[in-house]
Structure formats: C-alpha cells, structure tokens
Design a protein around this motif. Structure first.
Motif, PDB file in Angstrom:
ATOM      1  N   PHE A  94      -0.565  16.257   8.017  1.00 53.31           N
ATOM      2  CA  PHE A  94      -1.109  16.107   9.378  1.00 53.31           C
ATOM      3  C   PHE A  94      -0.712  17.359  10.177  1.00 53.31           C
ATOM      4  N   SER A 111      -0.084  11.387  -0.709  1.00 57.37           N
ATOM      5  CA  SER A 111       1.347  11.242  -1.022  1.00 57.37           C
ATOM      6  C   SER A 111       1.469  10.695  -2.446  1.00 57.37           C
ATOM      7  N   ASN A 149      -8.965   6.265   3.470  1.00 52.79           N
ATOM      8  CA  ASN A 149      -8.582   4.888   3.177  1.00 52.79           C
ATOM      9  C   ASN A 149      -7.524   4.454   4.188  1.00 52.79           C
ATOM     10  N   PRO A 190       0.852  -1.202   0.000  1.00 53.61           N
ATOM     11  CA  PRO A 190       0.000   0.000   0.000  1.00 53.61           C
ATOM     12  C   PRO A 190       0.884   1.247   0.000  1.00 53.61           C
ATOM     13  N   VAL A 245      -4.346   9.882   1.537  1.00 58.48           N
ATOM     14  CA  VAL A 245      -2.976   9.529   1.160  1.00 58.48           C
ATOM     15  C   VAL A 245      -2.935   8.310   0.247  1.00 58.48           C
ATOM     16  N   SER A 246      -3.717   7.278   0.581  1.00 53.91           N
ATOM     17  CA  SER A 246      -3.630   6.059  -0.236  1.00 53.91           C
ATOM     18  C   SER A 246      -4.867   5.864  -1.115  1.00 53.91           C
ATOM     19  N   PHE A 288      -2.939   4.956  10.830  1.00 54.64           N
ATOM     20  CA  PHE A 288      -2.641   6.275  10.257  1.00 54.64           C
ATOM     21  C   PHE A 288      -3.554   7.352  10.822  1.00 54.64           C
TER      22      PHE A 288
HETATM   23  C1  LIG Z   1      -3.657   6.470   5.081  1.00 50.98           C
HETATM   24  C2  LIG Z   1      -2.260   6.958   5.239  1.00 50.98           C
HETATM   25  N1  LIG Z   1      -2.063   8.147   5.815  1.00 50.98           N
HETATM   26  C3  LIG Z   1      -0.833   8.644   5.994  1.00 50.98           C
HETATM   27  C4  LIG Z   1       0.277   7.942   5.597  1.00 50.98           C
HETATM   28  C5  LIG Z   1       1.631   8.514   5.795  1.00 50.98           C
HETATM   29  O1  LIG Z   1       2.067   8.941   4.542  1.00 50.98           O
HETATM   30  P1  LIG Z   1       3.600   9.226   4.261  1.00 50.98           P
HETATM   31  O2  LIG Z   1       4.332   7.981   4.550  1.00 50.98           O
HETATM   32  O3  LIG Z   1       3.609   9.642   2.817  1.00 50.98           O
HETATM   33  O4  LIG Z   1       3.988  10.359   5.166  1.00 50.98           O
HETATM   34  C6  LIG Z   1       0.125   6.685   4.998  1.00 50.98           C
HETATM   35  C7  LIG Z   1       1.303   5.900   4.587  1.00 50.98           C
HETATM   36  O5  LIG Z   1       1.245   4.733   4.314  1.00 50.98           O
HETATM   37  C8  LIG Z   1      -1.179   6.205   4.803  1.00 50.98           C
HETATM   38  O6  LIG Z   1      -1.381   5.016   4.214  1.00 50.98           O
END
Ligand SMILES: Cc1ncc(COP(=O)(O)O)c(C=O)c1O
Length: 359
Positions: free
Chosen positions: A67, A187, A135, A8, A166-167, A87
């Motif tokens: 965040f 991301s 998600n 993921p 993000v996902s 998350f």
């Molecule tokens: C739902 C969700 N939020 C936040 C993040 C954190 O994102 P990043 O690793 O790009 O900071 C992730 C990472 O897997 C995620 O899946």
C-alpha cells in the motif's frame, strides 16, 4: 491442541513447509543467496506466466507494505481508489497518509466495484493511478478486476493499475497479462500458505518508469531501488532468508500442481462452501461476486460465532468471525492455500453438528 486455520489468513501451513525454515542461514550478499532468490523469482515468473516486461520481487514485509509502495512510488498527482471493505479502505487511507491526493469510489460493504463506476471517474483525466482490491477479505467480495483491467487498458493508457491481490494470488485467477495490470501484490500467509512475513509483487516496466518520475519514494518503499537489486538477484535490505527457503519449496509445489489446477481446487472449495452457506444461511456478497478463497456468510442463525469457534476449537478447527462492524453478523471461512475439499467438508460438518443444522 493444534487448531487448523480456516481464516482468511494466516492459513494452515504444512510441516513440510515449516521445516524448510530450519536451513542454516546464508549471507544475503553471498552467491548462494542469489541462487536461492533468483530461483524463486524464476519460479514466480513461470507460475504467473509473466511477460518479458513484468518482473517479480519478494519483500520482507506483510502485504501492507505494498500500500505504501503504491502511495510512495507510484502515485504522482492523484489516485482513484475503489473502496468496498476494510482493506481497500486502508489502501485509500494509506495513499493519503503517504502525502498523495486520492479520491475514493465507495460502495457498500458486500457490493462489488463495477468497471462503469470507474470509467465515469477516470474520464476526468485527473488520475494517474487506479488502486483496487481484488478480493476483499473483510466481505468475501471479489471485484471484477479482469473487466476493470480491460477498460483501463483500452481507454486510459497513462493510468497505472495497482491491484491488492493479498488474499487471492496463488488461489484465484491473477495473471497480470490477462488482467492488464501494472502492479499486483500479495502476502504469503494467504494462498501461498506460508507463515506471515513476505509479500510478492509483480511489477511491469510501465510502473517502474512511473516510479522513476516520482520524487520522495522513501527507502523501504522505493520500487526503483528494489528492482535495481533484482538485477543481482538480491534485495536492498536484509531479507527473511528462512522464509525464502519456505517460499522456494512452495513455488515447487505450486508449479507441480499447476496454475489451472490450483484455481480449480479453490473454485471447487468455494462452490461447495457457498452452496452449503445458501442452504443454511445466506451469503454476504452480492450474487456473482463471491470470492474464490474466502466465503463470508450472513449469520442468520442469530447464534454466537464466538461460541461456535470455541466449540470448533475442541474439534481442532478455527474459522473467522465477521470483520469489524460485521462481527457476529457474519462469519468467514477461508478456503485457501493447502486446503482441499475433503477438509472443508469436515469443517462444515462440524459446524452443522455444533449448531445442530439440518443435514
Ligand atoms: C485484501 C487484503 N489486503 C491487505 C491485507 C493486509 O495484509 P497484511 O496483513 O499481510 O499486511 C489483508 C490482510 O488480511 C487483506 O486480506
């Protein structure tokens, strides 16, 4: 041997995209940069059908920066944070770590947060921000953000709705105008299928107005500053120019494929993987709330997921073990970004072979 990633995130990135990062560098205050960056934001606007009052931006960061942006630039008095996995838990903790008050709605991992749970709390009038993860990559649960958005917009006009997509962004349905959200972010190492290092934020004027009222927004997390620079098609600080070239190409490919088709492709992969999982195992998420981009499967076989991944590596694939406390109890197959059904079928067949599942 190259292992194709079905995590993921980070997910598989094509060589076509990787090559885009080899452009000679340009200065980030040069006109050439503004042309590149302005082109990207125009494409984001187009792809996500942004209304006039909603603006895109790209930060040189992973998604977690957002965040902090929510914590520093959006929450004024108190936030309500929906937590149903790792998350969203981090989202809540980050808002508190920014020195802001936050209450949590916590539901069991694997369950979704429902709109009525939220309205019960918002009714108190204590909260100026609602933060929710679309998600939950740790559990494969997809929260019903469209229903949540409808409730918030109809009943709590002063609450800023911030969504961790993000996902899911660029895979699932995440048009801000359809959801009724004020901030939504992602991301690039997930459904955008780029290397990690950039995050996309779609932010409306209401959120920016709020940010102007919030003191101590920090520097990298100052949403007002970010959008001041957007006016010149620039970023406040030196961005990852090489990755922006890659994002520019990705946006061309997404626009060519079209928003609807991108969603359909992800939904087809999710449906297939989930049917397969139900045949051989069981799904982890509550029925009806399964993610479109990552399937979280209960490991009813009792066999080692770690060893499965070692065997899969020999065949050139890598899936994900369960997250944190769910390691070995679940495993996750990320079907996002550039993946297509044919590739997913190959991986599932490989798992069947290794674990000698009935076909
Ligand atoms: C739902 C969700 N939020 C936040 C993040 C954190 O994102 P990043 O690793 O790009 O900071 C992730 C990472 O897997 C995620 O899946």
């Amino acid at each position: 041997m190259h292992k194709k990633l079905l995590l993921p995130g980070p997910t598989e990135v094509s060589q076509e995209i990787l090559r885009e990062q080899t452009h000679f560098l340009i200065g980030h205050r040069d006109r050439a940069f503004s042309e590149l960056y302005g082109g990207i934001t125009a494409k984001l606007r187009n792809f996500f059908e942004l209304p006039e009052d909603c603006k895109p931006t790209v930060t040189t960061s992973s998604g977690t920066l957002w965040f902090d942006i929510v914590g520093r630039s959006i929450v004024k008095k108190k936030a309500l944070v929906c937590i149903n996995g790792a998350f969203s838990e981090r989202l809540g903790k980050t808002i508190r770590a920014c020195g802001k008050k936050a209450d949590f709605i916590e539901v069991d991992w694997g369950k979704a947060v429902k709109p009525n749970m939220i309205s019960e709390k918002l009714e108190s009038g204590e909260y100026d921000t609602l933060a929710i993860c679309h998600n939950e990559s740790s559990t494969g649960v997809r929260n019903p953000i469209h229903e949540v958005g409808k409730k918030v917009r109809e009943n709590y006009p002063d609450v800023i709705l911030a969504i961790d997509s993000v996902s899911s962004m660029a895979g699932d349905k995440t048009l801000p105008a359809e959801i009724g959200c004020d901030i939504i972010f992602a991301s690039t190492q997930k459904c955008f299928a780029l290397p990690p290092g950039l995050a996309v934020g779609l932010v409306n004027d209401r959120a920016l107005e709020r940010a102007r009222e919030v003191p101590n927004r920090g520097s990298y997390t100052d949403l007002v500053e970010i959008f001041e620079f957007e006016k010149k098609h620039q970023t406040p600080f030196t961005p990852n120019i090489s990755l922006l070239y890659a994002l520019n190409k990705r946006m061309d490919l997404l626009l060519e494929e079209t928003y609807d088709h991108v969603y359909e492709r992800h939904k087809t992969m999710a449906d297939y993987t989930q049917q397969w999982a139900k045949k051989h195992f069981a799904l982890f998420p509550e029925p009806g709330y399964e993610s479109v981009t990552v399937t979280c499967i209960q490991n009813t076989s009792g066999k080692s997921v770690r060893k499965l991944n070692e065997k899969l590596a020999e065949k050139g694939f890598m899936i994900s073990n369960g997250y944190g406390k769910l390691a070995e109890k679940t495993f996750r197959i990320g079907h996002m970004g550039e993946w297509k059904l044919a590739g997913i079928k190959e991986v599932l067949a490989a798992i069947e072979g290794i674990w000698r599942l009935e076909t």
